[in-house]
Design an enzyme around this catalytic site. Structure first.
Site, PDB file in Angstrom:
ATOM      1  N   LYS A 150       0.858  -1.181   0.000  1.00 42.15           N
ATOM      2  CA  LYS A 150       0.000   0.000   0.000  1.00 42.15           C
ATOM      3  C   LYS A 150       0.891   1.226   0.000  1.00 42.15           C
ATOM      4  CE  LYS A 150      -4.564   0.737   0.294  1.00 42.15           C
ATOM      5  NZ  LYS A 150      -5.635  -0.083  -0.277  1.00 42.15           N
ATOM      6  N   GLY A 209     -21.981   1.203  -2.891  1.00 38.22           N
ATOM      7  CA  GLY A 209     -23.267   0.940  -2.247  1.00 38.22           C
ATOM      8  C   GLY A 209     -24.450   0.952  -3.189  1.00 38.22           C
TER       9      GLY A 209
END
EC number: 1.4.1.23
Length: 371
Positions: A95, A205
């Protein structure tokens, strides 16, 4: 290993080097990056390359301190090792974090073509040991710029040889994890007739809501952005909206899907939950170690976030092969079986699913090291 990555940067990066030495926690390598001309200051952390080159996104965030940035990079890199292992990918975990406001220079932030290209050169210096992608604060257009300096860049636009936005496959993977949870708890891999609360109906979502409505679920949503809720209800008028997350978790739910910020499962929310299943797209849902035991103690089945939200990393990994949506979707569909395997391991070992998931990931990494 720690690298001071700019010959004039030693003084500025000295504190970061000290932090890394005290917090490294088994990471293989950390690259401390600075380019004074563009204002770049970044940390690239490689946790494990046991399964292959480290793969993970680039986060661009205005951290409160350098210490917070280093710790975030280390924690996120470790999480990617586990996520990639459980997704069955030939990649380890890494990362990167770029420190500063992700707004464009024209709006008072740090993001510029010069900064992104400087960052790309640091990634390129790792010679393929780290493959980057989008994360919080970075987007497809940013990866296109990074790719001008570094061929180990995914998350690019289709026009530049990439796969584009990964939110579609991320949502699909979460839905597979939710189906597996339903199978484990209720005996059928469907949400038909169940009430599912979705907290956060942004990029991922709203795609998840599409799957749930198509599957016959009753859906309740909330989001801090009213326009996001309005978009969902325009597509699905029967979706119910509530004003905030507190209202959502106290609603009569079968499944709770955190799809916004991390830390959604904490000492305040877990006692208030009515849902029997928690399965969502948000990263780092467990606010602290021990929350998974609190969930289990209340009889709530938790599908580990880094397992079910792996559709995005599956997509960017496929991009390295020459992106094929159907191939990547077939890989993401395996999240269903992986989630069931984790629940089985949890029952066998007598531990919460999050612990079982960690054990499976650690076993896969350990086996790779012995080959």
């Amino acid at each position: 290993m720690t690298d001071a990555s700019h010959p004039t940067a030693a003084d500025d990066l000295g504190a970061l080097s000290t932090l890394f030495r005290s917090e490294q926690g088994g990471h293989e390598r950390v690259l401390l990056c600075q380019d004074r001309e563009s204002g770049l200051k970044a940390v690239i952390a490689l946790h494990s390359t046991a399964l292959g080159p480290a793969l993970g996104g680039t986060r661009f965030h205005a951290y409160a301190s350098d210490e917070e940035a280093v710790l975030d990079a280390l924690n996120l890199a470790r999480g990617m090792s586990y996520k990639n292992a459980l997704a069955g990918l030939p990649h380890g975990g890494g990362k990167a974090v770029i420190i500063g406001s992700p707004a464009p220079v024209s709006e008072g932030g740090l993001k510029s073509e010069a900064l992104l290209r400087a960052y790309g050169r640091f990634v390129a210096s790792l010679d393929g040991r780290y493959v980057t992608a989008c994360d919080v604060g970075t987007y497809v257009a940013d990866m296109d710029v990074v790719a001008r300096e570094c061929r180990w860049t995914t998350g690019r636009s289709p026009e530049n040889g990439g796969a584009g936005d990964s939110s579609v496959l991320t949502a699909f993977g979460v839905f597979q994890g939710m189906r597996a949870s339903a199978q484990a708890l209720w005996g059928e891999p469907t949400l038909r007739g169940r009430t599912v609360g979705v907290a956060g109906v942004g990029k991922v979502g709203h795609h998840l809501v599409d799957h749930l409505v198509e599957d016959g679920a009753r859906v309740v949503v909330t989001d801090v952005r009213p326009e996001s809720v309005e978009r969902v209800r325009a597509r699905h008028p029967r979706v119910v909206a509530v004003p905030d997350t507190e209202s959502l978790i106290r609603a009569d739910l079968d499944v709770y899907a955190p799809c916004a910020l991390g830390g959604a499962l904490n000492d305040d929310t877990v006692p208030a939950l009515t849902a029997r299943v928690v399965c969502g797209a948000a990263n780092n849902q467990l606010a602290h170690p021990g929350v998974e035991k609190d969930l289990a103690g209340r009889g709530i089945l938790y599908a580990p976030d880094y397992v079910v939200n792996a559709g995005g990393v599956i997509q960017v990994a496929d991009e390295l092969l020459g992106f094929d949506f159907d191939r990547a979707k077939a890989k993401a569909a395996q999240i269903f079986d992986t989630t069931l395997a984790i629940f089985d391991r949890a029952r066998t070992d007598g531990v919460p699913p999050a612990v079982a998931a960690d054990r499976i990931a650690e076993q896969r990494m350990a086996e790779a090291r012995t080959v």
